[in-house]
Every structure is written in C-alpha cells, then in structure tokens.
Design a protein around this motif. Structure first.
Motif, PDB file in Angstrom:
ATOM      1  N   ARG A  23     -50.992  28.205  -7.007  1.00  0.00           N
ATOM      2  CA  ARG A  23     -50.100  27.320  -6.274  1.00  0.00           C
ATOM      3  C   ARG A  23     -50.867  26.265  -5.495  1.00  0.00           C
ATOM      4  NH1 ARG A  23     -45.085  25.098  -5.372  1.00  0.00           N
ATOM      5  NH2 ARG A  23     -44.225  25.522  -3.329  1.00  0.00           N
ATOM      6  N   PHE A  49     -45.407  32.940  -8.966  1.00  0.00           N
ATOM      7  CA  PHE A  49     -44.555  31.745  -9.073  1.00  0.00           C
ATOM      8  C   PHE A  49     -43.680  31.568  -7.833  1.00  0.00           C
ATOM      9  CE2 PHE A  49     -45.591  32.362 -13.602  1.00  0.00           C
ATOM     10  CZ  PHE A  49     -45.984  31.067 -13.916  1.00  0.00           C
ATOM     11  N   PRO A  78     -50.803  31.455 -12.728  1.00  0.00           N
ATOM     12  CA  PRO A  78     -50.441  30.330 -11.868  1.00  0.00           C
ATOM     13  C   PRO A  78     -51.231  30.327 -10.573  1.00  0.00           C
ATOM     14  CG  PRO A  78     -48.790  32.054 -11.689  1.00  0.00           C
ATOM     15  CD  PRO A  78     -49.783  32.518 -12.724  1.00  0.00           C
ATOM     16  N   THR A 110     -45.828  21.103 -13.967  1.00  0.00           N
ATOM     17  CA  THR A 110     -47.115  20.900 -13.306  1.00  0.00           C
ATOM     18  C   THR A 110     -47.515  19.435 -13.274  1.00  0.00           C
ATOM     19  OG1 THR A 110     -47.853  23.121 -13.903  1.00  0.00           O
ATOM     20  CG2 THR A 110     -49.568  21.518 -13.399  1.00  0.00           C
ATOM     21  N   PHE A 120     -47.617  24.494  -9.707  1.00  0.00           N
ATOM     22  CA  PHE A 120     -48.441  25.606 -10.179  1.00  0.00           C
ATOM     23  C   PHE A 120     -49.464  25.097 -11.176  1.00  0.00           C
ATOM     24  CE2 PHE A 120     -44.265  27.379  -9.122  1.00  0.00           C
ATOM     25  CZ  PHE A 120     -44.650  28.273  -8.127  1.00  0.00           C
TER      26      PHE A 120
END
Length: 394
Positions: free
Chosen positions: A230, A289, A228, A41, A324
């Motif tokens: 995005r 993900f 997560p 990240t 993410f």
C-alpha cells in the motif's frame, strides 16, 4: 467469439505496454480488465520514469532501457495515431536526491558513484548548486545528486495511449470483464481465458494484473508470490510555476524502496505536475488490500515534505489518494513465460516502478514471445526463480 493470439489480463500501464508491443509485432491482442482501463494501480501512480532510485543490477538495466524506449515509443505512436491521441505530458525534467544529515551524505554520494559505474548520469552537486536548481529547497542539505535523465509522464494518459494503438491495429480492449481462470487443451496448454462474460479463445495469456497478479496466477494453476504493498500520496492545490522544478526526494527513499519490511515506512518525495499541483509521498506498507487512508500517515508525509521544502508549510492539501503496488519478495519484476503452463505469461511485480519500467517490460515480453533479441537479459526476471515460486504462501 473470435479467436485472438494473446489475451492480456490487466489494462494498467504494464498490461497496456505488453499489448502495444505484441500488437506492434502483428499479433492480434485482446485486453481484459474487470474495471476501467488504467483505473487501478496506474491511476494511483505519480508517473515517474526514474533511474535515480535503483542500485546497479537487473532492475536498473531495465530502467535504463525503458528510459531510452519511452520517448521513441511516444514519438512513434504520435506519428501513427496523431497528436490528439498521444498527449501524455512527457517531461524529461530530471531529479535531485538530497541528504539532510551528515550520516546520510556519505551513503548518497557512494550510491551515486556506483550508479555512474553502471553508466547512469549521477552528478554530485554542492548545496549551493542544489539551491540554484531548486530555490525553495531547505538550506539543511548536506549532499545532493542531480539525475538529468529522470522524467515524468501522466500515467493514465500513457496507458490509454498504448491501448489506443492496440485498438487501431485491430485489437480489442474490453473493460468490465473479470478473468476467472484459464481453460486448457488436452496437452495442458492455454486454450482460453474464462471470464464473467464467457470464454475468450486464445493462444496465450499474459498475467498483467498488478497487485492482483498472485490471485490470477493461482486460479490459472501456476501460483506466483506477488503481494500488494500500500502507498499514499498527498496532492496540494496549484502553486506558482517553478515552485518545485524537479522530482526531489530525500536519500532515505532508496532504502524504503528496497526494503521488504511489512511495517509502515515513509520517505520524502516532492514533485510538481503540469497542472501546478505538487505530489507529496511516499509511504509503503504491506497491509493486504486494506484501502483505509490513515491520517497519521498523511501527517507524517506532510511533515517530512515541509522539512524538505519549507515553502509548503502554508499550502493547502487538495486531496489524498492511495493505491496498491505489486510487490515481489526479491524486489524484481516477473517477466516471461511460465514453464508450468504452456501459453501462460507474466508481467508483474514492478512495485512502485511500473510506470517507468513499462516501456521496456512490454518490449522484453514481446521479444521473448516472438523469439526476438531481448532488450535486456531476461534471466533475472524469470517466473520460476525461487523467490517467486517457492514463497507463494507469503
């Protein structure tokens, strides 16, 4: 294997900040990451250190503390490690938030008023003053707020600098080591972290796995609701110096940050880097993900960016990247000890603000760990709050 005081799982900027703060207090720290340091990240971040996008409340207090701590921390590391190891491209360049419709002007000015009441420098300026600060800004500005304290740094360099300090103090950073769970003593407390390369004996473990923190918490035996979210960013080719001088974003960005909607949301964020490129964001979508980069999202980001800075219309896009963000259902980070397992700590859930909040997060966790006076009230970030422990099936 040698016993350490604390294992930090995750070598992104949050894990690095926690490890640095713990090692600064004399603790022996080992940092594990299944990949390379700062490759997840953190590598997909823009490097924002912001107060402008947070409403009055606990996260804003953490952001204000972090904005104070970052320059002090970097100065201290420079003295300790030397210039060669501490070049993080710190730029206190300020931010400008603009409204481009009559409907969004009022809420923007009111948001700034509320922030000023919380001791944030939020200066309402005219469209002419905004154009003076950003000559290439659209003339369609209906309201604008200048935030002198917004800043930027290079996130990977920041994380690796923090990790360099951990090593210099006798700690370890071990890339390519996947944490698989924790081993416990007879009394239930943490005794070791189990990995794909054997067990690492320790007195405590910090879950700083970012978007994967929910997975690690589950295998550790204490699930938390961290999911997560995005995001995608466009990167232009290099532009002449001064084309974009501040971090500039449209007023709808604040609403997108605060939203828990799973559907795609985009808002206009434009800022330059020291290399001359311009970063264009931002998007938010809860899609697990899934790493697919969708042209439709990139087209929308580009269209909105040109609406804010028409000069970008003919600028080539060099690349796009995604990442993410670790998202907690109540939009607050998770920082502190897990009351369910003695020796298990968490530092996650910062979503897109982790780079900016890292300095204060590391300090707060280290203060709680060592019994010091906390830099901010830790209560809102407790691990056992309902949104985090009761929504683990989300």
């Amino acid at each position: 294997m040698q016993h350490c005081d604390v294992v930090v799982v995750g070598a992104g900027v949050i894990g690095a900040a926690c490890a640095e703060a713990l090692s600064a207090r004399g603790l022996r720290v080992t940092v594990l990451d299944r990949g390379a340091p700062a490759a997840g990240t953190t590598a997909a971040g823009e490097g924002n250190v912001l107060v402008s996008d947070k409403a009055p409340g606990p996260e804003l207090e953490l952001a204000k503390a972090s904005r104070r701590i970052w320059p002090e921390l970097l100065d201290g590391l420079r003295a300790e490690l030397g210039e060669a190891l501490t070049g993080v491209e710190w730029e206190p360049k300020g931010g400008i938030v603009v409204a481009t419709t009559d409907e969004s002007a009022g809420p923007l000015v009111e948001f700034a008023r509320a922030q000023r009441a919380a001791q944030v420098r939020a200066e309402v300026i005219t469209a002419a003053q905004a154009a003076e600060l950003e000559p290439h800004l659209t003339p369609r500005v209906t309201a604008a707020v200048h935030y002198p304290d917004d800043a930027q740094l290079q996130p990977v360099l920041a994380a690796t600098t923090l990790l360099a300090a951990v090593r210099a103090r006798g700690g370890e950073v071990r890339p390519g080591v996947a944490a698989l769970g924790v081993g416990r003593r007879a009394d239930g407390s943490v005794a070791e972290v189990r990995t794909n390369r054997g067990a690492v004996p320790c007195g405590a473990v910090v879950n700083a796995c970012g978007p994967w923190a929910g997975e690690f918490a589950a295998v550790a035996g204490a699930p938390v609701a961290v999911l997560p979210r995005r995001g995608l960013v466009l990167v232009t080719g290099p532009l002449p110096e001064g084309t974009v001088r501040h971090k500039v974003y449209d007023a709808d960005y604040v609403g997108a940050v605060a939203s828990g909607d799973a559907d795609l949301q985009t808002s206009t964020v434009v800022e330059s880097t020291r290399a001359g490129t311009v970063l264009i964001g931002s998007s938010r979508q809860r899609a697990g993900f899934d790493e697919t980069i969708r042209p439709r999202v990139l087209s929308e980001l580009a269209r909105k960016a040109v609406g804010l800075f028409p000069v970008l219309a003919d600028v080539p896009v060099m690349r796009a990247y995604g990442g993410f963000r670790p998202y907690a259902p109540d939009h607050l980070p998770v920082i502190g000890a897990d009351p369910r397992i003695a020796g298990l700590w968490h530092a996650t859930g910062h979503e897109g603000a982790g780079i900016g909040l890292a300095a204060a997060t590391g300090r707060l966790l280290a203060e709680l760990f060592t019994g010091g006076e906390p830099v901010v009230d830790p209560e809102p970030f407790r691990v056992d709050r309902p949104a985090v422990v009761r929504e683990v099936s989300v």
